[in-house]
Design an enzyme around this catalytic site. Structure first.
Site: not given
Ligand code: GLN
Length: 195
Positions: A50-52, A81, A108, A142-143, A178, A180
């Site tokens: 997600g976005e840490s 991630c 990051r 992803i990023r 990821h 999942e």
């Protein structure tokens, strides 16, 4: 057969639903975690991508930092991630707080803007293949962050361009991608077998 292991999924932000499905496929009961009391009676926890920065802010607002750190001193946590960033002892680009449960330095968004998202097939290390079954792993980045330093006792299961991307240290597991998002259950099974 004994009762299924209970694996929590931190469900504050990001990609938590797909982890629940993957954990169930791997034979665990998946439990969403939003408060400290949700951690009671769990055998382990997934912190999703997600976005840490956003996840960290909610963790602080909800008073979850100390309960999660305490839980992680006694139970396995699988961070993917953004979840890997939240478990690391040192975070850069930019620096931010973390749970500090895994002795790694992580940068990051380390692949830069040009690599917002990429799917690559990678050959796991021998130990992973022996334990979890043969075949390459499809990995979705992803990023994604890059692990810049691994502390002592870390175990590398998979590398991308030479950098470790699936690593265990002590009781915890970290993926910078990821797992999942693919149908391959082996990585979630690796985590569930350790619960
Ligand atoms: N770039 C995100 C961060 O720094 C992580 C991205 C992800 O979890 N897919 O938090």
């Amino acid at each position: 057969m004994g009762a299924a292991k209970r694996a929590g999924v931190l469900a504050l932000q990001g990609d938590f639903e797909a982890h629940g499905t993957a954990l169930e496929r791997a034979g665990a009961a998946a439990v969403p975690v939003r408060t400290a009391s949700d951690l009671n009676s769990l055998d382990g926890l997934v912190i999703p991508g997600g976005e840490s920065t956003a996840m960290l802010r909610i963790m602080k607002d909800e008073g979850l930092m100390e309960p999660l750190a305490r839980f992680g001193r006694e139970h396995p946590i699988f961070g993917t991630c953004a979840g890997a960033i939240l478990l690391a002892s040192q975070v850069s680009n930019p620096a931010q707080d973390s749970l500090g449960l895994v002795d790694i330095a992580i940068e990051r968004n380390a692949y830069g803007r040009q690599l917002d998202s990429r799917v690559v097939r990678l050959a796991p290390e021998e130990e992973f293949l022996r334990r979890m079954g043969q075949g390459e792993l499809e990995t979705v980045f992803i990023r994604a962050p890059i692990i810049r330093r691994l502390g002592p006792g870390a175990h590398v299961f998979l590398r991308y361009n030479g950098d470790p991307v699936l690593v265990s240290q002590g009781r915890h597991l970290i993926a910078t991608f990821h797992p999942e998002l693919t149908a391959d259950d082996r990585i979630h099974r690796l985590f569930v077998e350790g619960l």
